[in-house]
Design a protein around this motif. Sequence first.
Motif, PDB file in Angstrom:
ATOM      1  N   ILE A  13     -16.953  21.635 114.739  1.00  0.00           N
ATOM      2  CA  ILE A  13     -17.396  20.368 115.238  1.00  0.00           C
ATOM      3  C   ILE A  13     -17.236  19.259 114.126  1.00  0.00           C
ATOM      4  CG2 ILE A  13     -19.417  19.120 116.111  1.00  0.00           C
ATOM      5  CD1 ILE A  13     -18.600  21.213 118.161  1.00  0.00           C
ATOM      6  N   THR A  42     -23.753  18.390 122.377  1.00  0.00           N
ATOM      7  CA  THR A  42     -22.506  18.962 122.187  1.00  0.00           C
ATOM      8  C   THR A  42     -22.631  20.391 121.666  1.00  0.00           C
ATOM      9  OG1 THR A  42     -21.705  16.773 121.787  1.00  0.00           O
ATOM     10  CG2 THR A  42     -20.450  18.744 121.007  1.00  0.00           C
ATOM     11  N   ALA A 113     -18.064  16.202 118.105  1.00  0.00           N
ATOM     12  CA  ALA A 113     -19.461  15.990 118.111  1.00  0.00           C
ATOM     13  C   ALA A 113     -19.649  15.009 119.054  1.00  0.00           C
ATOM     14  CB  ALA A 113     -20.229  15.793 116.654  1.00  0.00           C
TER      15      ALA A 113
END
Length: 238
Positions: A13, A42, A113
């Motif tokens: 991420i 997320t 993200a």
Amino acid sequence: MIVRTQPAFWVVIPAAGVGSRMRADRPKQYLQLGGRSIIEHTLDCFLDHPALAGVAVCIASDDPYWPNLRYANDGRIQRAPGGRERCDSVLNGLRQLGELGANEHDWVLVHDAARPNLARADLDKLLTELADDPVGGLLAVPARDTLKRVGPDGRVIETVDRSVIWQAFTPQMFRLGMLRSALEAALEAGVLVTDEASALEWAGHLPKVIEGRADNLKVTRPEDLEWLAQRWSAGRSH
Ligand SMILES: Nc1ccn([C@@H]2O[C@H](COP(=O)(O)OP(=O)(O)OP(=O)(O)O)[C@@H](O)[C@H]2O)c(=O)n1
Ligand SMILES: C[C@](O)(CO)[C@H](O)COP(=O)(O)O
């Protein structure tokens, strides 16, 4: 009916950006959406997936927000250093996965993200459809509007044939070793890639697009967050 199994996968991420286009008081991944930060939403897209092996989150060295999130102490998540550009952050994340025991042939999904609205059905579609692919690929959406090429004077040069144009989204799914080698080679050559697929393309591979939902949007400008907040106020759609 053939039930295709989903491969175990790692996640990177990239979350070390400053969110300049958002013009907010903090990096956009830490702005609130439905009472929690965007980055927490997320991460939630992946953390309960049965095939998840682990996550590397790329965080800026001067980020004061990450340590205060409960996920900072989650054993499934490793912090990796952010880099100058997104691709540098991703490369650091890939190297961190190696520390966690990931091997060269493992699948890695790189997901912004700033994309909290990833549908589980899209994640599973990506995993299933690319499980045996020799290269890997990415979630993408075919262009839906008429597209113009525009000159520096703001005048239309031409209308582009949109039948072959897709918007690249994330997650982008590649084998750890292949992606890391492609990113290292592209950066070494001074090629500043804006997504993982570009690095594979530069290395001569042909990533596959997997059509996903258009609402897997990247929160980039204020209106993006306004739209999502409005959409989620009626309860998350998927
Ligand atoms: N050096 C960087 C730049 C970006 N990102 C991450 O990559 C994702 C997509 O990048 P983008 O939308 O461009 O985020 P920002 O760079 O923060 O936005 P801006 O370009 O508006 O500053 C974001 O989750 C961002 O945090 C990163 O990890 N490292
Ligand atoms: C990776 C990406 O989200 C695919 O569309 C996009 O390239 C990120 O670009 P950004 O300029 O870092 O937002």
